[in-house]
Design an enzyme around this catalytic site. Structure first.
Site, short mmCIF file in Angstrom:
data_model
loop_
_atom_site.label_atom_id
_atom_site.label_comp_id
_atom_site.label_asym_id
_atom_site.label_seq_id
_atom_site.Cartn_x
_atom_site.Cartn_y
_atom_site.Cartn_z
N LYS A 183 10.00 1.38 14.26
CA LYS A 183 9.22 2.28 15.11
C LYS A 183 9.99 2.50 16.41
CE LYS A 183 5.27 2.88 17.99
NZ LYS A 183 4.39 2.17 18.93
N ALA A 188 -1.51 4.83 20.11
CA ALA A 188 -1.82 4.62 21.53
C ALA A 188 -3.11 5.30 21.95
CB ALA A 188 -0.68 5.08 22.44
N GLY A 189 -3.86 4.59 22.78
CA GLY A 189 -5.04 5.17 23.42
C GLY A 189 -6.36 4.85 22.77
N GLY A 245 -2.54 1.62 25.98
CA GLY A 245 -3.38 0.61 26.61
C GLY A 245 -4.52 1.14 27.44
N ASN A 277 -3.29 -1.77 19.24
CA ASN A 277 -3.07 -3.15 19.64
C ASN A 277 -4.12 -3.57 20.67
OD1 ASN A 277 -0.24 -5.05 21.03
ND2 ASN A 277 -2.19 -5.71 20.26
N THR A 278 -4.09 -2.94 21.84
CA THR A 278 -4.96 -3.35 22.94
C THR A 278 -6.43 -3.27 22.58
OG1 THR A 278 -3.27 -2.44 24.43
CG2 THR A 278 -5.37 -3.06 25.41
#
Length: 324
Positions: free
Chosen positions: A167, A254-255, A228, A276-277
């Site tokens: 990635k 993301a987001g 994040g 992830n977050t």
């Protein structure tokens, strides 16, 4: 070595026996039948019969009537059943990381490349808890701000683990972590020439996405919002346009902040979501991982089912004939 298995081309590092091939695929040899180049391979010969470059194999098993409705997706010739990809950072410890990944049902996990702690080389590492034999590791370039640093990082990752599927993310600044697209394009070109299969983090720009596909990237990963941030998908229209524009898999990256964000990404037609977050910083990461798994499945089913058309007027659910 290239094989065609059940109609799909797959790559392997070297020739092997049928028994070894089934083991690498995670298939129980006792429960299947194998045909090699139109000839049935007896079960008693699995350990002796070799498969070679160009062979065509059919691997079949009994099912309970009807067709298998498994909804898998394929990237770089590899097929996965889970459309949820998860990161491995930001957890309180490696044990929680492993439990959350297990609860999510993910098969692909992203891993960052960092220097070994030479002052304490015996310190536990991620691979002590999350096995690359169980999951597909996806090395990324988190923390890289130039094409050169990204290429160098992924070359080291390939040397460490032998991974070609990677990635790429080249960040613009520390405040937004927004993708630096000129550097991303430069890095993607270099990596593809070097034999990497590149899944690429990018802006939600359909033109840039098409350029990356044309260069040879195997998956396009537009951001839903800032890394994040948990703001969800801010531009669903452009995500949909990207999905309609390119043929390779599109995964929102993301987001995502909660389960409804993941479901929306799938309802837009995306092939998957990387997060992830949203899991790691939830009050209960293990429970949130399960929620995300279900949200991905629900959003995908909703997309396949097809939503009802939107209307600007009412339409009664009950029949109007026969009213008292």
């Amino acid at each position: 070595m290239k094989l065609v298995i059940n109609g799909e081309e797959r790559n392997f590092s070297a020739s092997m026996t049928v028994e070894a091939l089934l083991g690498e695929l995670g298939v129980d040899s006792r429960k299947v039948a194998v045909e090699r180049n139109l000839e049935i391979v007896p079960k008693s010969s699995y350990a002796q019969v070799a498969v070679n470059d160009g062979d065509k194999l059919e691997i079949v098993a009994f099912i309970g009537g009807g067709s298998d409705q498994a909804d898998s997706f394929t990237v770089a010739g590899k097929t996965f059943n889970s459309r949820l990809l998860v990161g491995t950072g930001k957890y309180k410890d490696f044990e929680e990381t492993a439990l959350a990944i297990e609860a999510s049902g993910a098969e692909i996990v992203t891993v960052a490349v960092r220097r070994v702690n030479l002052s304490d080389p015996s310190k536990p590492m991620l691979v002590d808890y999350v096995s690359p034999k169980k999951y597909t590791f996806l090395p990324n370039t988190a923390g890289c701000y130039t094409a050169d640093d990204s290429v160098r990082t992924l070359r080291l990752a390939r040397e460490a683990g032998g991974w070609n599927l990677v990635k790429l993310e080249v960040l613009g600044d520390q405040t937004t972590l927004y993708p630096n697209m000129p550097e991303t394009l430069k890095a993607a070109e270099a990596l593809i020439k070097d034999g990497f299969e590149v899944m690429v983090y990018c802006s939600d720009d359909p033109i840039q996405a098409k350029m990356l596909e044309d260069m040879g990237c195997v998956a396009i990963m537009p951001l839903g919002s800032l890394i994040g941030s948990g703001l969800g998908i801010l531009n669903p229209t452009t995500i949909r346009i990207i999905k309609d524009t390119v043929k390779v898999p599109v995964l929102v990256d993301a987001g995502v902040g909660t389960a409804s964000d993941a479901a929306l990404a799938m309802e837009l037609g995306c092939d998957g979501v990387l997060m992830n977050t949203a899991i790691a910083h939830a009050k209960d990461p293990i429970r949130m991982a399960r929620a995300m798994k279900l949200a991905i499945e629900a959003g995908r089913l909703s997309y396949l089912a097809g939503r009802m058309p939107k209307k600007s007027y009412a339409d009664p659910s009950s029949p109007t004939s026969g009213l008292i």
